[in-house]
Write a protein that holds these residues in place. Structure first.
Motif, PDB file in Angstrom:
ATOM      1  N   ILE A 131      24.035   4.037  -4.039  1.00 53.65           N
ATOM      2  CA  ILE A 131      23.023   4.857  -3.380  1.00 53.65           C
ATOM      3  C   ILE A 131      21.913   3.906  -2.931  1.00 53.65           C
ATOM      4  O   ILE A 131      21.396   3.126  -3.719  1.00 53.65           O
ATOM      5  N   LEU A 132      21.565   3.986  -1.657  1.00 49.87           N
ATOM      6  CA  LEU A 132      20.478   3.177  -1.111  1.00 49.87           C
ATOM      7  C   LEU A 132      19.293   4.089  -0.839  1.00 49.87           C
ATOM      8  O   LEU A 132      19.426   5.115  -0.181  1.00 49.87           O
ATOM      9  N   LEU A 133      18.141   3.721  -1.389  1.00 51.97           N
ATOM     10  CA  LEU A 133      16.885   4.412  -1.089  1.00 51.97           C
ATOM     11  C   LEU A 133      16.059   3.448  -0.245  1.00 51.97           C
ATOM     12  O   LEU A 133      15.634   2.398  -0.731  1.00 51.97           O
ATOM     13  N   ASP A 134      15.843   3.800   1.007  1.00 53.36           N
ATOM     14  CA  ASP A 134      15.144   2.917   1.938  1.00 53.36           C
ATOM     15  C   ASP A 134      13.695   3.369   2.067  1.00 53.36           C
ATOM     16  O   ASP A 134      13.403   4.368   2.707  1.00 53.36           O
ATOM     17  N   PHE A 135      12.803   2.597   1.445  1.00 53.41           N
ATOM     18  CA  PHE A 135      11.373   2.869   1.543  1.00 53.41           C
ATOM     19  C   PHE A 135      10.715   1.922   2.552  1.00 53.41           C
ATOM     20  O   PHE A 135       9.503   1.717   2.521  1.00 53.41           O
ATOM     21  N   GLY A 136      11.514   1.325   3.424  1.00 56.37           N
ATOM     22  CA  GLY A 136      10.983   0.412   4.432  1.00 56.37           C
ATOM     23  C   GLY A 136      10.675  -0.941   3.847  1.00 56.37           C
ATOM     24  O   GLY A 136      11.501  -1.853   3.910  1.00 56.37           O
ATOM     25  N   GLU A 137       9.525  -1.084   3.253  1.00 56.47           N
ATOM     26  CA  GLU A 137       9.107  -2.354   2.665  1.00 56.47           C
ATOM     27  C   GLU A 137       9.873  -2.691   1.387  1.00 56.47           C
ATOM     28  O   GLU A 137       9.904  -3.838   0.963  1.00 56.47           O
ATOM     29  N   VAL A 138      10.466  -1.663   0.787  1.00 51.84           N
ATOM     30  CA  VAL A 138      11.240  -1.838  -0.448  1.00 51.84           C
ATOM     31  C   VAL A 138      12.546  -1.065  -0.298  1.00 51.84           C
ATOM     32  O   VAL A 138      12.528   0.115   0.038  1.00 51.84           O
ATOM     33  N   MET A 139      13.659  -1.755  -0.551  1.00 48.98           N
ATOM     34  CA  MET A 139      14.967  -1.102  -0.530  1.00 48.98           C
ATOM     35  C   MET A 139      15.525  -1.112  -1.949  1.00 48.98           C
ATOM     36  O   MET A 139      15.558  -2.157  -2.592  1.00 48.98           O
ATOM     37  N   VAL A 140      15.960   0.058  -2.393  1.00 49.78           N
ATOM     38  CA  VAL A 140      16.461   0.221  -3.753  1.00 49.78           C
ATOM     39  C   VAL A 140      17.958   0.490  -3.693  1.00 49.78           C
ATOM     40  O   VAL A 140      18.400   1.413  -3.007  1.00 49.78           O
ATOM     41  N   HIS A 141      18.709  -0.305  -4.425  1.00 48.87           N
ATOM     42  CA  HIS A 141      20.158  -0.151  -4.504  1.00 48.87           C
ATOM     43  C   HIS A 141      20.500   0.323  -5.916  1.00 48.87           C
ATOM     44  O   HIS A 141      20.336  -0.427  -6.875  1.00 48.87           O
ATOM     45  N   VAL A 142      20.961   1.566  -6.037  1.00 50.68           N
ATOM     46  CA  VAL A 142      21.392   2.113  -7.322  1.00 50.68           C
ATOM     47  C   VAL A 142      22.911   2.065  -7.293  1.00 50.68           C
ATOM     48  O   VAL A 142      23.545   2.743  -6.482  1.00 50.68           O
ATOM     49  N   MET A 143      23.486   1.265  -8.185  1.00 50.08           N
ATOM     50  CA  MET A 143      24.918   0.975  -8.091  1.00 50.08           C
ATOM     51  C   MET A 143      25.619   1.120  -9.440  1.00 50.08           C
ATOM     52  O   MET A 143      25.003   0.888 -10.483  1.00 50.08           O
ATOM     53  N   THR A 144      26.895   1.468  -9.365  1.00 51.87           N
ATOM     54  CA  THR A 144      27.721   1.404 -10.568  1.00 51.87           C
ATOM     55  C   THR A 144      27.956  -0.078 -10.861  1.00 51.87           C
ATOM     56  O   THR A 144      27.881  -0.918  -9.953  1.00 51.87           O
ATOM     57  N   PRO A 145      28.235  -0.435 -12.101  1.00 58.41           N
ATOM     58  CA  PRO A 145      28.499  -1.848 -12.399  1.00 58.41           C
ATOM     59  C   PRO A 145      29.630  -2.436 -11.544  1.00 58.41           C
ATOM     60  O   PRO A 145      29.548  -3.578 -11.110  1.00 58.41           O
ATOM     61  N   LYS A 146      30.654  -1.647 -11.277  1.00 58.16           N
ATOM     62  CA  LYS A 146      31.786  -2.122 -10.466  1.00 58.16           C
ATOM     63  C   LYS A 146      31.338  -2.441  -9.038  1.00 58.16           C
ATOM     64  O   LYS A 146      31.671  -3.494  -8.495  1.00 58.16           O
ATOM     65  N   SER A 147      30.566  -1.544  -8.418  1.00 55.86           N
ATOM     66  CA  SER A 147      30.062  -1.788  -7.060  1.00 55.86           C
ATOM     67  C   SER A 147      29.103  -2.965  -7.045  1.00 55.86           C
ATOM     68  O   SER A 147      29.126  -3.799  -6.135  1.00 55.86           O
ATOM     69  N   ARG A 148      28.270  -3.062  -8.059  1.00 52.65           N
ATOM     70  CA  ARG A 148      27.293  -4.154  -8.127  1.00 52.65           C
ATOM     71  C   ARG A 148      27.998  -5.503  -8.215  1.00 52.65           C
ATOM     72  O   ARG A 148      27.615  -6.464  -7.543  1.00 52.65           O
ATOM     73  N   LEU A 149      29.032  -5.569  -9.021  1.00 58.93           N
ATOM     74  CA  LEU A 149      29.787  -6.806  -9.160  1.00 58.93           C
ATOM     75  C   LEU A 149      30.500  -7.152  -7.854  1.00 58.93           C
ATOM     76  O   LEU A 149      30.484  -8.300  -7.404  1.00 58.93           O
TER      77      LEU A 149
END
Length: 192
Positions: A131-149
């Protein structure tokens, strides 16, 4: 059954081209007008960056939902896409959805849209593992460990010169019931 609309399908799982667009954005300048100036790095230490309170709000919201391996990196001098990225892991898809919802709620409550270019509208879904939360100046990536790896967002930004922000004063130490003594996210390695 009823055929699903295109918007229903894209919200469930990002397409291969959407994933590649995000990864390509790391190395190529964006073509939209709301980019950040990569030469506009605030003077002084990363901890004095004016976005730090905003980042702390995001990190605290994720930490309260038991997120793990939370990393914040300033990438301003690497790209014009954003100033900071935050990479967060949750242990399950429902937890990742709860983390994303908590972040969005806390940012809306504390900043009321006054701090950022983007609105944090989620892209991707818990079912996709990212899940990507785009706040413009800050982008947040919420990921499962498998996706993150698999995608290694943190490693890609680190290789391009991303600077870690020490989060030890924000993250709760579960063992001691207080704030962490060292930043467990990057092995206690400080920013340079």
């Amino acid at each position: 059954g009823t055929p699903k609309s295109i918007s229903e399908n894209t919200q469930k799982r990002p397409t291969r081209s959407q994933v590649h667009d995000v990864l390509d954005g790391i190395t190529s300048p964006p073509s939209f007008p709301h980019s950040v100036d990569p030469t506009d790095v605030p003077p002084g230490h990363i901890s004095a960056d004016p976005l730090v309170p905003f980042i702390h709000t995001i990190v605290h919201a994720a930490d309260m939902r038991k997120a793990t391996d939370i990393v914040a990196m300033r990438v301003t001098h690497c790209t014009s896409l954003t100033n900071f990225i935050i990479v967060i892991s949750g242990t399950s898809r429902p937890q990742n959805q709860a983390i994303a919802n908590s972040i969005k709620s806390d940012v809306e409550e504390q900043f009321d849209g006054k701090r950022c270019l983007g609105k944090g509208i989620p892209e991707g879904s818990a079912d996709s593992g990212w899940i990507l939360l785009d706040f413009g100046e800050v982008m947040v990536h919420v990921m499962t460990p498998k996706s993150r790896l698999f995608y290694d967002m943190e490693g890609q930004w680190r290789e391009r010169g991303g600077e870690y922000l020490d989060l030890s004063d924000v993250l709760v130490d579960e063992v001691n019931g207080g704030v962490n003594a060292v930043n467990n996210v990057n092995g206690g390695v400080g920013e340079e």
